[in-house]
Design a protein around this motif. Structure first.
Motif, short mmCIF file in Angstrom:
data_model
loop_
_atom_site.label_atom_id
_atom_site.label_comp_id
_atom_site.label_asym_id
_atom_site.label_seq_id
_atom_site.Cartn_x
_atom_site.Cartn_y
_atom_site.Cartn_z
N UNK A 79 1.42 -16.26 3.69
CA UNK A 79 2.02 -15.62 2.52
C UNK A 79 3.32 -16.34 2.12
N UNK A 80 3.31 -16.94 0.95
CA UNK A 80 4.53 -17.54 0.39
C UNK A 80 4.93 -16.85 -0.91
N UNK A 81 4.27 -15.74 -1.21
CA UNK A 81 4.53 -15.01 -2.46
C UNK A 81 5.76 -14.15 -2.30
N UNK A 82 6.90 -14.69 -2.64
CA UNK A 82 8.15 -13.98 -2.50
C UNK A 82 8.46 -13.05 -3.66
N UNK A 83 9.70 -12.67 -3.76
CA UNK A 83 10.15 -11.66 -4.72
C UNK A 83 9.74 -12.01 -6.15
N UNK A 84 10.00 -13.23 -6.59
CA UNK A 84 9.74 -13.61 -7.98
C UNK A 84 8.25 -13.85 -8.26
N UNK A 85 7.44 -13.98 -7.19
CA UNK A 85 6.01 -14.23 -7.37
C UNK A 85 5.19 -12.94 -7.47
N UNK A 86 5.82 -11.82 -7.20
CA UNK A 86 5.11 -10.53 -7.20
C UNK A 86 5.50 -9.77 -8.47
N UNK A 87 4.60 -9.71 -9.42
CA UNK A 87 4.92 -9.21 -10.76
C UNK A 87 5.02 -7.69 -10.84
N UNK A 88 4.33 -6.98 -9.95
CA UNK A 88 4.35 -5.51 -9.99
C UNK A 88 5.48 -4.99 -9.11
N UNK A 89 6.28 -4.09 -9.65
CA UNK A 89 7.40 -3.55 -8.89
C UNK A 89 6.92 -2.53 -7.86
N UNK A 90 6.08 -1.59 -8.28
CA UNK A 90 5.67 -0.48 -7.41
C UNK A 90 4.18 -0.25 -7.59
N UNK A 91 3.44 -0.11 -6.46
CA UNK A 91 1.97 -0.07 -6.52
C UNK A 91 1.44 1.13 -5.75
N UNK A 92 0.45 1.80 -6.34
CA UNK A 92 -0.33 2.82 -5.64
C UNK A 92 -1.73 2.84 -6.21
N UNK A 93 -2.71 2.81 -5.31
CA UNK A 93 -4.10 2.96 -5.71
C UNK A 93 -4.78 3.83 -4.66
N UNK A 94 -5.37 4.93 -5.09
CA UNK A 94 -6.01 5.83 -4.14
C UNK A 94 -6.31 7.17 -4.77
N UNK A 95 -6.67 8.13 -3.91
CA UNK A 95 -6.95 9.48 -4.40
C UNK A 95 -5.65 10.14 -4.84
N UNK A 96 -5.65 10.74 -6.00
CA UNK A 96 -4.44 11.34 -6.58
C UNK A 96 -4.41 12.85 -6.36
N UNK A 97 -5.56 13.48 -6.47
CA UNK A 97 -5.60 14.94 -6.34
C UNK A 97 -6.00 15.29 -4.91
N UNK A 98 -5.02 15.73 -4.12
CA UNK A 98 -5.23 16.07 -2.72
C UNK A 98 -4.81 17.52 -2.48
N UNK A 99 -5.30 18.07 -1.39
CA UNK A 99 -4.93 19.45 -1.05
C UNK A 99 -3.77 19.43 -0.07
N UNK A 100 -3.32 20.61 0.30
CA UNK A 100 -2.24 20.81 1.27
C UNK A 100 -1.02 19.95 0.90
N UNK A 101 -0.47 19.17 1.86
CA UNK A 101 0.76 18.44 1.62
C UNK A 101 0.61 17.30 0.64
N UNK A 102 -0.64 16.94 0.26
CA UNK A 102 -0.84 15.82 -0.63
C UNK A 102 -0.67 16.13 -2.10
N UNK A 103 -0.29 17.37 -2.45
CA UNK A 103 -0.11 17.72 -3.86
C UNK A 103 1.00 16.91 -4.52
N UNK A 104 1.89 16.34 -3.70
CA UNK A 104 2.97 15.53 -4.26
C UNK A 104 2.44 14.29 -4.96
#
Length: 482
Positions: free
Chosen positions: A290-315
């Motif tokens: 991995x040589x992809x440093x700060x300037x090579x990573x275009x996305x600041x913040x990433x999340x991919x996954x299930x969004x609607x969860x029960x119990x503590x995952x409602x956040x």
């Protein structure tokens, strides 16, 4: 009352108050409860107080007076003839290992039989293991199923490691043939796979195969002299899927559990003081070279996954509506069925920060995907416990955010945007140093996930010995002090 009588009663009254206070504190601690635990089996007070009461007959030596090696320490001279012969034969000397492990030769239905493996027709009686010798003559070990099954495959990798542990290269754990020479007793039950594949009854059966195996496991273990000798305290059972071992955990709770978190366990059954947290097997591809440093990573913040969860995952849902329209933020639904692992790899490899948000339980595989992608984890899970945290400082390569702060408007974006390039680069470099600790592989390698788990268990051994020794006090006196 005479002055002397009053003098004698004062200490007695003080002692009574102290005992009553202690009982109250322990009762209060035992009563603590998490919302997700309300339907889970819990050991009774009698079971919790007596699980290490070792019968004198079980605690006694069963092989003609041979002393338990771990009770009297390791040999003082590591250059004994046994060590020399082991080195000469190219085999690993258990005395040089971080932990010596006895593994039950349990029927295949508990382990590799769940993968469809069976002893070959020409095999003799008593063959319960595939040949995994590393001399090149053996066939590859049975493969673990892919997809989400993989993330909880910890028991599979530890079992493979023990089966080949006597041959070089020598790792942290070495299997021993005599349980009295062992520090720990490993139970080779693939509990997570059993749950994933067999948790639902198949008509006309009324009981699922998974539950039947758990009930059989309890009968098997509690009948063993090794369990009776220690009350189960030196046994190691992997139950990494949060729902695995559901029907047996209350009966087997004296053992050391290897878990993903404590979200679905009563505090009497599992705790950080007794048990071990192991990493998920990551699904994203490790970012090699991995040589992809700060300037090579275009996305600041990433999340991919299930969004609607029960119990503590409602956040997750709250954060989704808060962040989905922010600049340079990718927040989207994703699953394994739509090539989620490969898409997550691409997304994490091109992102500076990756969200790890509590789901149905405090932990998720996403944290370990982020680590091997060298995407700085942003952990929003107040009850999360982390693997090997006694030796690994996660704050050097992760950002921790309280859930109550994360849902404040603008808080998360201000926090992430305020981290400088230099600060991020330090964390990125540290991620590249520690990612090896989260790799499961066979044969295992120095300081990979398998070896790190064994080392964590090795650090539990002194506490386990103390429990066993204390429990043996009266059983030994019952034998006349022998």
């Amino acid at each position: 009352m005479a002055p002397r009588g009053r003098t004698l009663l004062l200490p007695l009254a003080a002692a009574t108050v102290l005992v009553a206070s202690t009982i109250f504190l322990f009762a209060a601690a035992g009563a603590r409860w998490r919302p997700a635990d309300t339907s889970l089996p819990v050991p009774t007070d009698a079971e919790a107080s007596s699980f290490l009461a070792v019968p004198a007959s079980a605690a006694s030596n069963t092989s003609g007076g041979k002393d338990l090696s771990f009770l009297d320490g390791r040999p003082d001279d590591p250059t004994t003839s046994g060590a020399s012969s082991a080195a000469a034969s190219g085999r690993c000397d258990p005395r040089d290992a971080a932990v010596r492990v006895f593994m039950y030769d349990m029927p295949p239905e508990f382990h590799f039989g769940l993968l469809g493996w069976a002893p070959p027709p020409h095999a003799g009686e008593g063959v319960v293991w595939p040949d995994v010798s590393t001399n090149g003559a053996a066939a590859p070990p049975p493969r673990y199923p892919g997809g989400l099954n993989q993330q909880h495959s910890v028991a599979y990798w530890l079992t493979l490691d023990l089966l080949s542990s006597s041959a070089a290269p020598c790792g942290a754990a070495v299997r021993v043939a005599d349980s009295r020479d062992a520090d720990l007793v490993f139970v080779p039950f693939f509990a997570s796979l059993s749950y994933n594949r067999h948790s639902r009854p198949v008509p006309p059966e009324k009981v699922s195969r998974d539950r039947a195996l758990q009930e059989k496991l309890v009968r098997y273990l509690t009948a063993q002299p090794e369990w009776k000798r220690s009350g189960g305290a030196d046994h190691v059972i992997v139950a990494h899927h949060p729902n695995s071992l559901l029907h047996a955990r209350a009966a087997l709770f004296p053992a050391v559990f290897v878990l993903s978190d404590f979200g679905r366990y009563h505090p009497r059954v599992a705790s950080l003081e007794k048990d071990v947290i192991a990493p998920y097997k990551h699904m994203a591809n490790t970012f090699v070279n991995d040589s992809a440093g700060f300037d090579d990573r275009s996305t600041l913040l990433y999340f991919r996954g299930a969004i609607y969860r029960k119990e503590g995952g409602s956040i997750r849902q709250e954060l989704y509506y808060m962040l989905k329209d922010e600049k340079d933020v990718y927040f989207s639904f994703g699953s394994v069925q739509d090539h989620g692992a490969s898409k997550a790899s691409q997304g994490m490899h091109s992102s500076k920060f990756c969200l790890n948000i509590a789901g149905d339980t405090p932990s998720s595989n996403r944290l370990f995907d982020a680590i091997v992608s060298h995407c700085v984890p942003v952990i929003i899970s107040d009850d999360i416990e982390l693997p090997y945290e006694d030796v690994l400082d996660y704050s050097k390569f992760s950002i921790f955010v309280h859930s109550s702060d994360a849902v404040k408007k603008g808080y998360l974006m201000r926090l992430i945007s305020g981290i400088s390039k230099q600060q991020w680069t330090r964390m990125w470099k540290r991620l590249k140093e520690v990612d090896k600790h989260f790799e499961y592989q066979y044969p295992s390698q120095k300081d990979d996930a398998v070896q790190m788990i064994w080392q964590t268990l090795a650090r539990r051994v002194p506490t386990i010995r103390l429990k066993v020794h204390r429990s043996s006090r009266f059983s030994r006196s019952d034998r006349g002090g022998k």
